[in-house]
Design a protein around this motif. Structure first.
Motif, mmCIF file in Angstrom:
data_model
loop_
_atom_site.group_PDB
_atom_site.id
_atom_site.type_symbol
_atom_site.label_atom_id
_atom_site.label_comp_id
_atom_site.label_asym_id
_atom_site.label_seq_id
_atom_site.Cartn_x
_atom_site.Cartn_y
_atom_site.Cartn_z
ATOM 1 N N ILE A 111 0.803 -1.218 0.046
ATOM 2 C CA ILE A 111 0.072 0.183 0.159
ATOM 3 C C ILE A 111 0.924 1.199 0.167
ATOM 4 O O ILE A 111 1.707 1.201 0.963
ATOM 5 N N LEU B 196 -4.394 7.179 7.486
ATOM 6 C CA LEU B 196 -5.469 6.703 6.400
ATOM 7 C C LEU B 196 -6.751 7.390 6.942
ATOM 8 O O LEU B 196 -6.989 7.184 8.198
ATOM 9 N N HIS C 78 0.727 5.196 0.141
ATOM 10 C CA HIS C 78 -0.322 6.326 0.620
ATOM 11 C C HIS C 78 0.509 7.584 0.746
ATOM 12 O O HIS C 78 1.825 7.491 1.365
ATOM 13 N N ARG C 79 -0.042 8.770 0.281
ATOM 14 C CA ARG C 79 0.997 9.731 0.243
ATOM 15 C C ARG C 79 0.730 10.646 1.633
ATOM 16 O O ARG C 79 1.607 11.540 1.814
ATOM 17 N N ARG C 80 -0.017 10.074 2.656
ATOM 18 C CA ARG C 80 0.232 10.542 4.228
ATOM 19 C C ARG C 80 0.495 9.373 5.083
ATOM 20 O O ARG C 80 0.392 8.340 4.604
ATOM 21 N N GLN D 258 -8.716 -0.633 8.429
ATOM 22 C CA GLN D 258 -7.154 -0.554 8.525
ATOM 23 C C GLN D 258 -6.626 -1.790 9.533
ATOM 24 O O GLN D 258 -5.724 -2.225 9.035
ATOM 25 N N TRP E 72 3.691 -1.716 4.057
ATOM 26 C CA TRP E 72 3.025 -0.432 3.824
ATOM 27 C C TRP E 72 4.232 0.256 3.274
ATOM 28 O O TRP E 72 5.373 0.511 3.652
ATOM 29 N N LEU F 45 4.192 4.461 3.453
ATOM 30 C CA LEU F 45 3.351 5.604 4.000
ATOM 31 C C LEU F 45 4.172 6.758 3.765
ATOM 32 O O LEU F 45 5.351 6.677 3.926
#
Length: 98
Positions: free
Chosen positions: A16, A23, A18-20, A30, A41, A43
């Motif tokens: 995964i 979530l 993710h830009r932050r 989650q 992950w 992140l």
């Protein structure tokens, strides 16, 4: 999170990106993803480029949003999922939606 869990039925690993650091998915979704040993992950990373070779996708270049360092995550495929809120505002109540 649902899509990531589903994809583990077909892939040996799901990453995964993710830009932050946080979530927006529900806690239970989650938790299910975090408990799945096939999910890893990345992140706080911004996707920059899909890398490809003669036979298709080979990786995803990402930038770490804290350090600005770039790296390539090796992969055989990419699945994009951006959430569940449909973009229907342009309908302006012309039809019923739920």
């Amino acid at each position: 999170m649902e899509e990531a869990n589903f994809l583990t039925k077909f892939a040996s690993e799901v990453v995964i990106v993710h830009r932050r650091n946080e979530l927006r998915a529900s806690k239970i979704k989650q938790d299910r993803a975090r408990d799945n040993s096939k999910i890893s992950w990345e992140l706080n990373k911004t996707p920059l480029e899909v890398m490809a070779g003669e036979n298709g996708v080979t990786g995803l270049k990402v930038k770490d949003n804290d350090s600005n360092e770039e790296k390539v995550i090796q992969t055989d495929g990419i699945f994009v999922s951006i959430g569940h809120r449909p973009n229907t505002s342009f309908l302006n109540g012309q039809i019923n939606t739920d």
